[in-house]
Design a protein around this motif. Structure first.
Motif, PDB file in Angstrom:
ATOM      1  N   GLY A  63       0.168  40.821   7.351  1.00  0.00           N
ATOM      2  CA  GLY A  63       1.544  40.873   6.694  1.00  0.00           C
ATOM      3  C   GLY A  63       1.624  39.828   5.400  1.00  0.00           C
ATOM      4  N   ILE A  64       1.008  38.634   5.631  1.00  0.00           N
ATOM      5  CA  ILE A  64       1.087  37.706   4.416  1.00  0.00           C
ATOM      6  C   ILE A  64       0.456  38.497   3.242  1.00  0.00           C
ATOM      7  CG2 ILE A  64       0.510  35.562   3.472  1.00  0.00           C
ATOM      8  CD1 ILE A  64       2.336  34.998   5.667  1.00  0.00           C
ATOM      9  N   GLY A  65      -0.798  39.197   3.660  1.00  0.00           N
ATOM     10  CA  GLY A  65      -1.783  39.775   2.512  1.00  0.00           C
ATOM     11  C   GLY A  65      -0.812  40.911   1.804  1.00  0.00           C
ATOM     12  N   GLY A  66       0.123  41.502   2.790  1.00  0.00           N
ATOM     13  CA  GLY A  66       0.836  42.434   1.890  1.00  0.00           C
ATOM     14  C   GLY A  66       2.125  41.830   1.026  1.00  0.00           C
ATOM     15  N   ILE A  77      13.871  30.593  -3.608  1.00  0.00           N
ATOM     16  CA  ILE A  77      13.656  30.525  -2.325  1.00  0.00           C
ATOM     17  C   ILE A  77      13.272  31.769  -1.663  1.00  0.00           C
ATOM     18  CG2 ILE A  77      15.000  29.727   0.027  1.00  0.00           C
ATOM     19  CD1 ILE A  77      16.434  27.905  -1.579  1.00  0.00           C
ATOM     20  N   SER A  78      14.024  32.787  -2.115  1.00  0.00           N
ATOM     21  CA  SER A  78      14.023  34.120  -1.236  1.00  0.00           C
ATOM     22  C   SER A  78      12.528  34.910  -1.176  1.00  0.00           C
ATOM     23  CB  SER A  78      14.941  35.033  -2.142  1.00  0.00           C
ATOM     24  OG  SER A  78      14.603  35.555  -3.398  1.00  0.00           O
ATOM     25  N   PRO A  79      11.850  34.495  -2.148  1.00  0.00           N
ATOM     26  CA  PRO A  79      10.521  35.217  -2.148  1.00  0.00           C
ATOM     27  C   PRO A  79       9.806  34.496  -0.957  1.00  0.00           C
ATOM     28  CG  PRO A  79      10.504  34.679  -4.478  1.00  0.00           C
ATOM     29  CD  PRO A  79      11.802  34.054  -3.761  1.00  0.00           C
ATOM     30  N   TRP A  80       9.868  33.213  -0.658  1.00  0.00           N
ATOM     31  CA  TRP A  80       9.176  32.465   0.203  1.00  0.00           C
ATOM     32  C   TRP A  80       9.735  32.917   1.516  1.00  0.00           C
ATOM     33  CZ3 TRP A  80       4.893  30.260  -0.418  1.00  0.00           C
ATOM     34  CH2 TRP A  80       4.484  29.887  -2.002  1.00  0.00           C
ATOM     35  N   ILE A  81      11.153  33.242   1.839  1.00  0.00           N
ATOM     36  CA  ILE A  81      11.539  33.822   3.004  1.00  0.00           C
ATOM     37  C   ILE A  81      10.854  35.376   3.156  1.00  0.00           C
ATOM     38  CG2 ILE A  81      13.797  34.532   4.169  1.00  0.00           C
ATOM     39  CD1 ILE A  81      14.030  31.851   3.429  1.00  0.00           C
ATOM     40  N   GLY A  82      10.644  35.794   2.044  1.00  0.00           N
ATOM     41  CA  GLY A  82      10.142  37.241   2.070  1.00  0.00           C
ATOM     42  C   GLY A  82       8.631  37.217   2.795  1.00  0.00           C
ATOM     43  N   VAL A  83       7.835  36.120   2.375  1.00  0.00           N
ATOM     44  CA  VAL A  83       6.623  36.083   2.743  1.00  0.00           C
ATOM     45  C   VAL A  83       6.582  35.743   4.222  1.00  0.00           C
ATOM     46  CG1 VAL A  83       4.689  34.465   2.879  1.00  0.00           C
ATOM     47  CG2 VAL A  83       5.671  35.053   0.489  1.00  0.00           C
ATOM     48  N   LEU A  84       7.555  34.869   4.597  1.00  0.00           N
ATOM     49  CA  LEU A  84       7.869  34.692   5.999  1.00  0.00           C
ATOM     50  C   LEU A  84       8.134  36.000   6.917  1.00  0.00           C
ATOM     51  CD1 LEU A  84       7.572  32.227   7.916  1.00  0.00           C
ATOM     52  CD2 LEU A  84      10.368  32.190   7.897  1.00  0.00           C
ATOM     53  N   MET A 119       6.042  45.825   1.920  1.00  0.00           N
ATOM     54  CA  MET A 119       7.578  46.360   1.840  1.00  0.00           C
ATOM     55  C   MET A 119       8.651  45.261   2.074  1.00  0.00           C
ATOM     56  SD  MET A 119      10.270  47.615   3.685  1.00  0.00           S
ATOM     57  CE  MET A 119       9.627  47.763   5.167  1.00  0.00           C
ATOM     58  N   SER A 120       8.478  44.490   3.487  1.00  0.00           N
ATOM     59  CA  SER A 120       9.413  43.744   3.929  1.00  0.00           C
ATOM     60  C   SER A 120       9.602  42.648   2.974  1.00  0.00           C
ATOM     61  CB  SER A 120       9.304  43.383   5.303  1.00  0.00           C
ATOM     62  OG  SER A 120       7.755  42.931   5.607  1.00  0.00           O
ATOM     63  N   ALA A 121       8.358  42.148   2.562  1.00  0.00           N
ATOM     64  CA  ALA A 121       8.327  40.859   1.747  1.00  0.00           C
ATOM     65  C   ALA A 121       9.506  41.283   0.409  1.00  0.00           C
ATOM     66  CB  ALA A 121       7.018  40.262   1.233  1.00  0.00           C
TER      67      ALA A 121
END
Lengths: 391, 319
Positions: B216-219, B74-81, B55-57
């Motif tokens: 969380g990264i898996g999510g 960039i934004s998806p990578w921020i999402g992963v973080l 959800m948060s990603a």
């Protein structure tokens, strides 16, 4: 020293208090999630009590699927004067829905309830309908039978004809000549949609084949994506769908560069290149008709409102979603023509002879069924041209 | 060639592609759980963490572009973080709760499943409909073949590669580094670790938090790569299955990798077989991963023998 295993009394008391406090606040929290929107002119109609209508959805209201279609329908009546809407989303098909219905009736003063999910009906809607004989329940199915509470009405829109039109569009758009369908479970409404799609496609190309993949459940995103990919791997280039939320299937098809035909509601925004059209429910039409009757004081209990309301393209309970850019102009014209033929009754899609995919004649020559014919509710077979099995 | 049907070849290809597409969530969650369990704690709540991550990603990836003027690269990578950070938050709660006196980790884990999924559903309501920018993938297939089928099968996400590299790295970490030794000591014999001067609580807390970060990264993989969408049913129990995988993999990160690939591929069996016309008994094929999970659980829960490789103090209740 290990502490004794006995828990001190104070701790027990504290625990109980905390639990009680949590229960109290969490039920408040749940209460908050039911949103109510009051519409209409508060000035002129303020003397008349508004008609409070409760809508219950099994999932999110913006799932691009079944629930969104109903929520759009509810929105269509929210703006009518003298109507107050109470909605609650993500209510499971368990005893919880009974509590939701009860609180809508007791706290919000709802006199009409639309429980929109199939599984709410038995036993939950029946149970609450018995307890509140003055409240009217309209359940989206054709499940009512003699002996059940008379304050329950049923409504349903059959989508077979829409799928027939979509199937015609698919057959005229495919380049590989192979169609696919991602379906949840082999139950009657799903099978009828699959059959409608292939019959439409075969009315254009009599030899066209369609592969069906059943994912096994109504909402399993990974499996739906996997199914769409498997179909694309087999050179299928148009995918139809009947799952709770077609979002994943349509998005995956777009990623694979193939065409998709939607269901429930308009999904063009998800696949601006590959979306062809879709069979969309137009519940707002039915809901408006109900509201007109209800505001005139009619009731389903005494037959003022029909027990069953059923329709399709003709009644505008089902509409075709807007065409995507891949649909050629000639195909669009053919689709509109077919829709008109269906609406004026010159084209009946269940006209024999119709064989199943095992070669058995299911609807004999000379027999034609209207879409609302109960015989069609017994369909448990896949039509000729479908590669797949119901077991 | 490319336009001809691939027919039966589609089954192995589909399963291979399904493995490459679908196994990353299993991999990240099982590696995270492996790390947690090596320290002697069980975190069943990773199912909830997975949903929070997904959800948060998705939310950050979407909001980044629509609200905060970020580039869609960039934004998806921020999402992963952020998914990882959200996982750490969940892990912190579990680590703190499950280390209280006489608290059972399984019970806390179940509570965390419910809490995590509830919170994710509540916060995720506005993000079900919008489309968020997705993470890019490496188009390995373009180098190898002109067939669009092979090309799409070999679209590999950098996250997946990261997970694959992480497995041997974690193995090396446990075997050959000092912190790795501490974790194993804490998991096998907390008393001995205490005598060594290692803080059992701190090590376990760090392990649970780091493990939850991975979950969380898996999510994030679920919502930003494949299937690439946020819905409330996105995980469909994958987090729980990944926890079971760790037992199957005997607490060995390398075997976690194989087990994850196996389970990822198993998800593709049903659809791939139906696509070539084997359409009898698809419920059985679809149930294959669950049947395997059950079998593993039955085979490994014998009261008479202990498993080889199981951390000695796994799941023991704090005094």
């Amino acid at each position: 020293m290990r502490p004794s295993l006995l828990i001190p009394r104070r701790q027990v008391l504290r625990g109980l208090l905390a639990t009680a406090a949590f229960a109290a606040t969490s039920s408040k929290l749940v209460g908050c999630s039911s949103t109510s929107t009051e519409a209409g002119s508060s000035g002129s109609a303020s003397d008349a009590k508004p008609l409070v209508i409760g809508f219950i959805y099994v999932g999110a209201k913006d799932d691009y699927g079944w629930n969104q279609a109903h929520a759009l329908g509810a929105q269509a009546i929210a703006s009518l004067s003298g109507i107050k809407l109470v909605e609650q989303a993500s209510v499971p098909e368990t005893k919880e829905v009974q509590e939701v219905m009860q609180s809508m009736i007791e706290q919000d003063g709802a006199s009409i309830i639309f429980p929109t999910s199939f599984g709410y009906f038995n036993p939950h809607v029946i149970e609450i309908a018995k307890q509140y004989p003055d409240v009217q329940f309209f359940h989206c199915s054709t499940l009512w039978q003699e002996g059940m509470p008379t304050n329950i009405g049923n409504y349903y829109a059959d989508t077979d004809e829409g799928q027939y039109v979509a199937g015609r569009i698919a057959a005229q758009t495919t380049k590989t000549g192979k169609l696919g369908f991602v379906a949840a479970k082999p139950v009657n409404p799903v099978l009828r949609n699959i059959n409608g799609f292939i019959m439409g496609a075969r009315s254009i190309k009599p030899d066209i084949e369609m592969k069906v993949i059943f994912t096994g459940d109504w909402n399993v995103p990974v499996k739906e994506a996997e199914a769409t990919n498997s179909l694309a791997d087999q050179q299928v280039d148009v995918v139809g769908v009947h799952v709770d939320s077609p979002k994943v299937v349509i998005e995956t098809a777009e990623k694979r560069g193939i065409f998709s035909s939607g269901y429930h509601t308009d999904q063009l925004a998800l696949a601006p290149k590959g979306y062809l059209t879709g069979t969309a429910f137009h519940w707002g039409q039915i809901y408006k008709e109900y509201v007109e009757g209800l505001q005139a004081g009619k009731k389903v209990t005494d037959g003022g409102i029909p027990r069953f309301i059923q329709g399709s393209l003709k009644e505008k309970y089902v509409q075709m979603a807007p065409f995507g850019p891949a649909v050629a102009d000639a195909v669009k014209q053919d689709a509109t023509k077919t829709e008109n033929q269906i609406a004026d009754g010159t084209l009946m899609i269940y006209t024999g002879e119709i064989k199943d995919n095992g070669g058995k004649v299911r609807i004999p020559k000379g027999t034609a069924y209207k879409l609302t014919d109960p015989a069609l509710d017994k369909i448990d077979w896949l039509a000729d041209g479908v590669q797949g099995s119901v077991s | 060639m490319a336009t001809e049907a691939i027919g039966w070849l589609g089954v192995p290809l589909g399963i291979l592609a399904g493995t490459l597409r679908g196994s990353a969530p299993f991999l990240f969650v099982s590696l995270g759980e492996c790390l947690t369990e090596k320290s002697g704690k069980i975190n069943l709540g990773l199912e909830g963490t997975l949903l929070m991550g997904a959800m948060s990603a998705y939310a950050i990836s979407y909001l980044g572009v629509s609200q905060w003027n970020m580039s869609p690269a960039i934004s998806p990578w921020i999402g992963v973080l952020v998914a990882g950070l959200a996982g750490m938050g969940m892990g912190l709660i579990h680590a703190w709760l499950s280390q209280q006196p006489r608290v059972n980790d399984i019970a806390v884990g179940i509570a965390m499943i419910i809490f995590g999924s509830g919170l994710a559903f509540f916060l995720g309501k506005p993000f079900i409909q919008p489309q968020a920018p997705q993470l890019p993938s490496f188009e390995l297939g373009k180098l190898l073949s002109s067939s669009p089928i092979v090309q799409s099968a070999l679209q590999i996400s950098p996250l997946f590669i990261l997970g694959v590299l992480l497995a041997p790295a974690m193995n090396w970490f446990f075997k050959s580094t000092r912190p790795g030794l501490f974790i194993r000591a804490v998991g096998d014999s907390p008393d001995a670790a205490l005598a060594m001067g290692v803080s059992v609580k701190k090590v376990r807390m760090l392990c649970i938090i780091a493990g939850s970060f991975l979950a969380g990264i898996g999510g994030a993989y679920l919502s930003l790569v494949y299937p690439g969408s946020w819905t409330e049913r996105i995980s469909s129990g994958q987090g729980l299955m990944a926890v079971a995988l760790v037992i199957f993999a005997r607490w060995n990160p390398i075997q976690c990798l194989w087990a994850s690939l196996f389970f990822g591929g198993a998800q593709a069996i049903g659809p791939a077989l139906q696509a070539v016309g084997i359409d009898k008994g698809y419920y059985l094929f679809n149930a294959a991963p669950y049947v395997l999970t059950l079998l593993i659980m039955i085979l490994t829960c014998s009261p008479k023998k202990t498993l080889s490789g199981a951390p000695g103090a796994l799941g023991s209740i704090n005094g």
